[in-house]
Design a protein around this motif. Structure first.
Motif, short mmCIF file in Angstrom:
data_model
loop_
_atom_site.label_atom_id
_atom_site.label_comp_id
_atom_site.label_asym_id
_atom_site.label_seq_id
_atom_site.Cartn_x
_atom_site.Cartn_y
_atom_site.Cartn_z
N GLU A 286 0.82 -1.21 0.00
CA GLU A 286 0.00 0.00 0.00
C GLU A 286 0.85 1.27 0.00
O GLU A 286 0.39 2.33 -0.39
N LYS A 287 2.10 1.15 0.44
CA LYS A 287 3.02 2.30 0.43
C LYS A 287 3.83 2.38 -0.85
O LYS A 287 4.71 3.23 -0.98
N GLY A 288 3.55 1.46 -1.80
CA GLY A 288 4.20 1.54 -3.09
C GLY A 288 5.37 0.61 -3.30
O GLY A 288 6.01 0.65 -4.35
N VAL A 289 5.69 -0.22 -2.32
CA VAL A 289 6.77 -1.19 -2.50
C VAL A 289 6.32 -2.26 -3.49
O VAL A 289 5.20 -2.79 -3.38
N GLY A 290 7.15 -2.60 -4.46
CA GLY A 290 6.78 -3.55 -5.49
C GLY A 290 6.76 -4.99 -5.00
O GLY A 290 7.48 -5.36 -4.07
N LYS A 291 5.95 -5.82 -5.64
CA LYS A 291 5.86 -7.23 -5.28
C LYS A 291 7.20 -7.97 -5.44
O LYS A 291 7.54 -8.80 -4.59
N PRO A 292 7.98 -7.69 -6.52
CA PRO A 292 9.28 -8.37 -6.64
C PRO A 292 10.19 -8.11 -5.44
O PRO A 292 10.89 -9.01 -4.98
N GLU A 293 10.18 -6.88 -4.94
CA GLU A 293 11.02 -6.55 -3.79
C GLU A 293 10.55 -7.30 -2.55
O GLU A 293 11.36 -7.81 -1.76
N LEU A 294 9.24 -7.38 -2.36
CA LEU A 294 8.70 -8.10 -1.21
C LEU A 294 8.94 -9.61 -1.34
O LEU A 294 9.23 -10.28 -0.34
N LEU A 295 8.83 -10.10 -2.57
CA LEU A 295 9.11 -11.52 -2.80
C LEU A 295 10.57 -11.84 -2.47
O LEU A 295 10.87 -12.88 -1.85
N LYS A 296 11.46 -10.96 -2.85
CA LYS A 296 12.88 -11.13 -2.53
C LYS A 296 13.08 -11.16 -1.02
O LYS A 296 13.87 -11.95 -0.49
N LYS A 297 12.35 -10.31 -0.31
CA LYS A 297 12.47 -10.24 1.14
C LYS A 297 12.04 -11.55 1.80
O LYS A 297 12.73 -12.08 2.67
N VAL A 298 10.88 -12.08 1.39
CA VAL A 298 10.39 -13.31 2.04
C VAL A 298 11.23 -14.51 1.61
O VAL A 298 11.38 -15.48 2.37
N PHE A 299 11.78 -14.47 0.38
CA PHE A 299 12.67 -15.55 -0.05
C PHE A 299 13.94 -15.55 0.80
O PHE A 299 14.42 -16.61 1.24
N LYS A 300 14.49 -14.37 1.04
CA LYS A 300 15.68 -14.24 1.87
C LYS A 300 15.39 -14.75 3.28
O LYS A 300 16.21 -15.44 3.88
N ARG A 301 14.22 -14.43 3.79
CA ARG A 301 13.82 -14.90 5.12
C ARG A 301 13.79 -16.43 5.17
O ARG A 301 14.26 -17.05 6.11
N MET A 302 13.22 -17.03 4.12
CA MET A 302 13.14 -18.49 4.06
C MET A 302 14.54 -19.10 4.05
O MET A 302 14.83 -20.04 4.81
N VAL A 303 15.42 -18.57 3.22
CA VAL A 303 16.78 -19.11 3.13
C VAL A 303 17.50 -19.00 4.47
O VAL A 303 18.17 -19.94 4.92
N LEU A 304 17.38 -17.84 5.13
CA LEU A 304 18.04 -17.65 6.42
C LEU A 304 17.52 -18.62 7.46
O LEU A 304 18.29 -19.19 8.25
N LEU A 305 16.21 -18.85 7.48
CA LEU A 305 15.65 -19.78 8.46
C LEU A 305 16.07 -21.22 8.17
O LEU A 305 16.30 -22.00 9.10
N VAL A 306 16.18 -21.57 6.90
CA VAL A 306 16.69 -22.90 6.55
C VAL A 306 18.14 -23.05 7.04
O VAL A 306 18.52 -24.08 7.61
N ILE A 307 18.95 -22.00 6.83
CA ILE A 307 20.34 -22.04 7.29
C ILE A 307 20.41 -22.12 8.81
O ILE A 307 21.17 -22.90 9.38
N PHE A 308 19.60 -21.31 9.50
CA PHE A 308 19.55 -21.38 10.96
C PHE A 308 19.14 -22.78 11.42
O PHE A 308 19.65 -23.29 12.43
N GLY A 309 18.21 -23.39 10.68
CA GLY A 309 17.78 -24.74 11.02
C GLY A 309 18.91 -25.75 10.89
O GLY A 309 19.06 -26.65 11.71
N LEU A 310 19.72 -25.61 9.83
CA LEU A 310 20.88 -26.49 9.66
C LEU A 310 21.88 -26.31 10.81
O LEU A 310 22.43 -27.28 11.33
N ILE A 311 22.10 -25.05 11.20
CA ILE A 311 22.99 -24.78 12.33
C ILE A 311 22.42 -25.38 13.61
O ILE A 311 23.14 -26.01 14.40
#
Length: 373
Positions: free
Chosen positions: A90-115
């Motif tokens: 609603e503030k104008g942030v594009g979907k690709p940028e938000l998708l990148k953010k949640v993808f990064k979150r997923m990768v980090l949590l997978v890495i934390f899980g491995l640790i």
């Protein structure tokens, strides 16, 4: 990952009840359940023993409070989706940028899980690749994608029902080599066959992993349910009292439906059956409604601080208790009191452990350090 020295502007929309419920949920993971068990052993009081029994997972079919803790956390992460993502859209942030953010979150949590599972300690030989954290991250990612790329609540409901229908077909009607269809056992379930066939590394149990491939897909339902709750709570056109009522009105039918279906489709956390999803989502809707009504509607907030300190750094303390030996520190500091106390010694040590964990989180809170993943 972002270590922040101040809460960002999104916290203006932040629900006190959401952070409190997350902290309440995490308390049982970091020592609340152990405290009840220690009290039951020390006192022998029947009502405490009944509560303590609820802090142990059922071996397979059935349900106890302990079985709610993980799906409730995933539900809470789903509630945050409209506040974290839709507000930015609603503030104008594009979907690709938000998708990148949640993808990064997923990768980090997978890495934390491995640790968390010991990748740094033992290497990748015989490593368990999936984890609680990876399931949270992957479930959040796919639920976020559905929310971001659907334009209506009907479309999201379609996705929700579609995933549940697909899991039901796989678990009840898809033949498993050597067992046939609808055999919901640790050895004969479709979850076990998929994990043994496609999942690399070590399974936590011999034949399947409770955070295995199909379980992750199924558990995405819980996060998606949470996102519906988030949209309801974020709706400015609906009164606060009505929001709480709507959440309860969704939760109760889900619980009833799960219980009605359970004789033919058992409630099993270890393979995240659809009936388990419906039951835990239903309870989560009701808990969210109660916490929201008490904290954000009635504004009875004095008691929430203890839980909010935990809830604002939930991933931090989940990783922290794995890395830092709070129990040993409690023994070091309180042994002179606990050792002569007999069976009450474990109660004292557990209280000390929880206190040290909370003080660690309080230090982070006071210095405005929050682990954002």
């Amino acid at each position: 990952m972002n270590m922040e020295k101040k809460l960002n502007s999104d916290t203006k929309e932040r629900l006190f009840s959401l952070d409190t419920l997350r902290g309440f949920d995490m308390l049982w993971i970091i020592g609340g359940g152990s405290l009840l068990s220690a009290l039951a052993k020390a006192t022998g009081w029947g009502w405490v023993e009944v509560l303590a029994e609820q802090m142990h997972h059922v071996p397979w079919e059935g349900f106890r409070f302990e079985d709610l803790i993980f799906p409730l956390f995933m539900f809470i992460s789903g509630v945050a989706i409209p506040f974290a993502l839709i507000s930015k859209l609603e503030k104008g942030v594009g979907k690709p940028e938000l998708l990148k953010k949640v993808f990064k979150r997923m990768v980090l949590l997978v890495i934390f899980g491995l640790i968390y599972n010991g990748a740094l300690k033992n290497g990748f030989s015989d490593l368990r690749y999936l984890s609680v954290l990876s399931q949270i991250g992957i479930g959040y990612f796919f639920a976020s994608v559905i929310v971001l790329y659907t334009k209506s609540i009907k479309a999201r409901i379609f996705w929700l029902i579609g995933i549940m229908a697909g899991i039901t077909i796989l678990q009840l009607f898809t033949p498993v080599p050597g067992f046939g269809a609808g055999v919901i056992t640790p050895e004969g379930s479709i979850n076990a066959w998929i994990d043994q066939t496609f999942l690399p590394g070590r399974l936590i149990y011999d034949t399947y992993d409770p955070e295995g491939i199909l379980s992750i897909v199924s558990a995405t339902v819980i996060t998606l349910f949470g996102s519906f709750a988030g949209f309801i709570l974020r709706d400015k056109a609906t009164s606060q009292q009505r929001k709480a009522g709507v959440l309860i009105g969704i939760g109760i039918p889900l619980i009833i439906l799960a219980l009605l279906l359970s004789p033919v489709y058992p409630i099993i956390k270890n393979i995240w059956t659809v009936t388990f999803n419906m039951l835990t989502a239903g309870i989560s809707f009701i808990l969210m409604a109660l916490f929201y009504y008490v904290i954000d509607v009635l504004k009875w907030r004095n008691w929430t601080f203890f839980f909010r300190v935990i809830g604002l750094n939930s991933i931090t303390i989940y990783m922290g208790v794995k890395i830092i030996d709070f129990w040993h520190a409690s023994e070091f500091l309180l042994g002179f009191v606990a050792n002569p106390a007999g069976d009450y010694g474990d109660v004292i040590f557990t209280l000390g452990k929880i206190t040290l964990e909370w003080l660690f989180l309080y230090y982070l809170y006071k210095n405005k350090i929050f682990l954002r993943v």
